[in-house]
Design a protein around this motif. Structure first.
Motif, PDB file in Angstrom:
ATOM      1  N   GLU A 144      -9.205 -13.552   9.412  1.00 36.69           N
ATOM      2  CA  GLU A 144      -7.825 -14.030   9.413  1.00 36.69           C
ATOM      3  C   GLU A 144      -6.912 -12.997   8.769  1.00 36.69           C
ATOM      4  O   GLU A 144      -7.363 -12.125   8.034  1.00 36.69           O
ATOM      5  N   LEU A 145      -5.631 -13.114   9.051  1.00 38.98           N
ATOM      6  CA  LEU A 145      -4.645 -12.224   8.455  1.00 38.98           C
ATOM      7  C   LEU A 145      -4.680 -12.395   6.943  1.00 38.98           C
ATOM      8  O   LEU A 145      -4.497 -13.503   6.430  1.00 38.98           O
ATOM      9  N   PRO A 146      -4.969 -11.308   6.187  1.00 39.50           N
ATOM     10  CA  PRO A 146      -5.187 -11.440   4.745  1.00 39.50           C
ATOM     11  C   PRO A 146      -4.001 -11.989   3.965  1.00 39.50           C
ATOM     12  O   PRO A 146      -4.162 -12.884   3.147  1.00 39.50           O
ATOM     13  N   GLY A 147      -2.822 -11.461   4.146  1.00 39.19           N
ATOM     14  CA  GLY A 147      -1.682 -11.909   3.356  1.00 39.19           C
ATOM     15  C   GLY A 147      -0.436 -11.123   3.703  1.00 39.19           C
ATOM     16  O   GLY A 147      -0.385 -10.423   4.706  1.00 39.19           O
ATOM     17  N   THR A 148       0.552 -11.192   2.834  1.00 34.12           N
ATOM     18  CA  THR A 148       1.815 -10.498   3.067  1.00 34.12           C
ATOM     19  C   THR A 148       1.719  -9.041   2.618  1.00 34.12           C
ATOM     20  O   THR A 148       0.828  -8.663   1.862  1.00 34.12           O
ATOM     21  N   SER A 149       2.669  -8.254   3.064  1.00 31.26           N
ATOM     22  CA  SER A 149       2.634  -6.829   2.719  1.00 31.26           C
ATOM     23  C   SER A 149       2.875  -6.627   1.227  1.00 31.26           C
ATOM     24  O   SER A 149       3.535  -7.423   0.570  1.00 31.26           O
ATOM     25  N   THR A 150       2.294  -5.536   0.704  1.00 35.59           N
ATOM     26  CA  THR A 150       2.381  -5.239  -0.724  1.00 35.59           C
ATOM     27  C   THR A 150       2.198  -3.740  -0.938  1.00 35.59           C
ATOM     28  O   THR A 150       1.725  -3.025  -0.055  1.00 35.59           O
ATOM     29  N   SER A 151       2.560  -3.283  -2.126  1.00 39.23           N
ATOM     30  CA  SER A 151       2.312  -1.889  -2.493  1.00 39.23           C
ATOM     31  C   SER A 151       1.247  -1.782  -3.579  1.00 39.23           C
ATOM     32  O   SER A 151       1.035  -0.705  -4.133  1.00 39.23           O
ATOM     33  N   LEU A 152       0.563  -2.877  -3.882  1.00 42.40           N
ATOM     34  CA  LEU A 152      -0.462  -2.877  -4.919  1.00 42.40           C
ATOM     35  C   LEU A 152      -1.655  -2.022  -4.498  1.00 42.40           C
ATOM     36  O   LEU A 152      -1.987  -1.927  -3.316  1.00 42.40           O
ATOM     37  N   SER A 153      -2.306  -1.416  -5.479  1.00 43.31           N
ATOM     38  CA  SER A 153      -3.394  -0.486  -5.186  1.00 43.31           C
ATOM     39  C   SER A 153      -4.621  -1.167  -4.578  1.00 43.31           C
ATOM     40  O   SER A 153      -5.424  -0.513  -3.918  1.00 43.31           O
ATOM     41  N   TRP A 154      -4.790  -2.465  -4.766  1.00 43.40           N
ATOM     42  CA  TRP A 154      -5.964  -3.153  -4.230  1.00 43.40           C
ATOM     43  C   TRP A 154      -5.684  -3.842  -2.888  1.00 43.40           C
ATOM     44  O   TRP A 154      -6.455  -4.682  -2.431  1.00 43.40           O
ATOM     45  N   ALA A 155      -4.590  -3.459  -2.252  1.00 45.57           N
ATOM     46  CA  ALA A 155      -4.230  -4.055  -0.967  1.00 45.57           C
ATOM     47  C   ALA A 155      -5.287  -3.754   0.094  1.00 45.57           C
ATOM     48  O   ALA A 155      -6.029  -2.777   0.002  1.00 45.57           O
ATOM     49  N   ILE A 156      -5.341  -4.621   1.096  1.00 43.24           N
ATOM     50  CA  ILE A 156      -6.202  -4.426   2.254  1.00 43.24           C
ATOM     51  C   ILE A 156      -5.355  -3.806   3.353  1.00 43.24           C
ATOM     52  O   ILE A 156      -4.288  -4.321   3.687  1.00 43.24           O
ATOM     53  N   THR A 157      -5.820  -2.701   3.922  1.00 47.99           N
ATOM     54  CA  THR A 157      -5.124  -2.063   5.034  1.00 47.99           C
ATOM     55  C   THR A 157      -6.048  -2.101   6.239  1.00 47.99           C
ATOM     56  O   THR A 157      -7.151  -1.554   6.205  1.00 47.99           O
ATOM     57  N   LEU A 158      -5.605  -2.772   7.277  1.00 43.49           N
ATOM     58  CA  LEU A 158      -6.422  -2.943   8.473  1.00 43.49           C
ATOM     59  C   LEU A 158      -6.364  -1.712   9.368  1.00 43.49           C
ATOM     60  O   LEU A 158      -5.304  -1.112   9.539  1.00 43.49           O
ATOM     61  N   THR A 159      -7.505  -1.371   9.943  1.00 45.49           N
ATOM     62  CA  THR A 159      -7.560  -0.310  10.948  1.00 45.49           C
ATOM     63  C   THR A 159      -7.060  -0.891  12.268  1.00 45.49           C
ATOM     64  O   THR A 159      -6.992  -2.119  12.429  1.00 45.49           O
ATOM     65  N   PRO A 160      -6.735  -0.050  13.244  1.00 47.51           N
ATOM     66  CA  PRO A 160      -6.320  -0.582  14.551  1.00 47.51           C
ATOM     67  C   PRO A 160      -7.389  -1.497  15.173  1.00 47.51           C
ATOM     68  O   PRO A 160      -7.057  -2.512  15.790  1.00 47.51           O
ATOM     69  N   GLU A 161      -8.664  -1.152  14.992  1.00 41.86           N
ATOM     70  CA  GLU A 161      -9.737  -1.984  15.541  1.00 41.86           C
ATOM     71  C   GLU A 161      -9.779  -3.350  14.863  1.00 41.86           C
ATOM     72  O   GLU A 161      -9.963  -4.388  15.514  1.00 41.86           O
ATOM     73  N   GLN A 162      -9.632  -3.372  13.536  1.00 44.58           N
ATOM     74  CA  GLN A 162      -9.638  -4.636  12.805  1.00 44.58           C
ATOM     75  C   GLN A 162      -8.416  -5.471  13.169  1.00 44.58           C
ATOM     76  O   GLN A 162      -8.520  -6.679  13.387  1.00 44.58           O
ATOM     77  N   ALA A 163      -7.260  -4.841  13.227  1.00 46.41           N
ATOM     78  CA  ALA A 163      -6.020  -5.551  13.539  1.00 46.41           C
ATOM     79  C   ALA A 163      -6.069  -6.178  14.934  1.00 46.41           C
ATOM     80  O   ALA A 163      -5.484  -7.240  15.164  1.00 46.41           O
ATOM     81  N   ALA A 164      -6.778  -5.538  15.852  1.00 49.40           N
ATOM     82  CA  ALA A 164      -6.879  -6.055  17.217  1.00 49.40           C
ATOM     83  C   ALA A 164      -7.644  -7.371  17.283  1.00 49.40           C
ATOM     84  O   ALA A 164      -7.476  -8.144  18.227  1.00 49.40           O
TER      85      ALA A 164
END
Length: 177
Positions: A129-149
């Protein structure tokens, strides 16, 4: 895959969460010396109410009832909601208590089981599922194009709060308490 069955990650963790919750509930019954067979009627009511409400809890989304899915469509293809499931479990337990004549309080018996079950079930949400809202925190999750798809409404390359991880930690703390 589990033998001939294909079980999704989300469903596997939800199922594991339910199984662990039942085990913790049994241990809590033993710890408190509760030996009333009506407890299993109450557990069945809670599980049934939770399952039904989780699936149908997002059904009435529009005031114009014609814009909502039919009950069959909602049951087969609709969203599931953990909050609706919790409400349904509570209502199911209350109805089962009324039907079985059990009058004692049961919330303290269910609380540890619900907390650990939710923590385990939410692990399945992290990769699906979509993890959460955007953030600039260092522990953020950044999805790859494959994951986002694979996740509805997800955008690749945007750092997101790991909201489910926060919730998992909350439930683990509640269980420990």
């Amino acid at each position: 895959r589990l033998g001939p069955l294909t079980i999704g990650t989300h469903d596997a963790f939800v199922g594991a969460g339910v199984l662990v919750a039942v085990l913790v509930f049994v241990l809590e019954l033993r710890r408190r010396g509760v030996r009333d067979d009506r407890m299993w009627v109450i557990v069945a009511g809670a599980l049934t109410g939770g399952a039904v409400f989780a699936r149908l809890g997002t059904w009435l989304q529009h005031l114009d009832l014609r814009r909502n899915a039919s009950l069959l469509e909602q049951w087969l293809y609709g969203n599931r909601s953990i909050l609706s499931g919790l409400v349904g479990a509570y209502v199911g337990a209350l109805v089962a208590k009324r039907l079985s004549g059990y009058r004692a309080r049961t919330g303290d018996l269910f609380a540890p089981a619900v907390a650990i079950g939710m923590a385990i079930g939410r692990v399945g949400c992290l990769p699906t599922e979509l993890p959460g809202t955007s953030t600039s925190l260092s522990w953020a999750i950044t999805l790859t194009p494959e994951q986002a798809a694979t996740i509805p409404r997800a955008t690749a390359g945007v750092p997101l709060h790991p909201s489910f991880a926060y919730e998992i930690l909350f439930h683990l703390a509640a269980f420990a308490a």
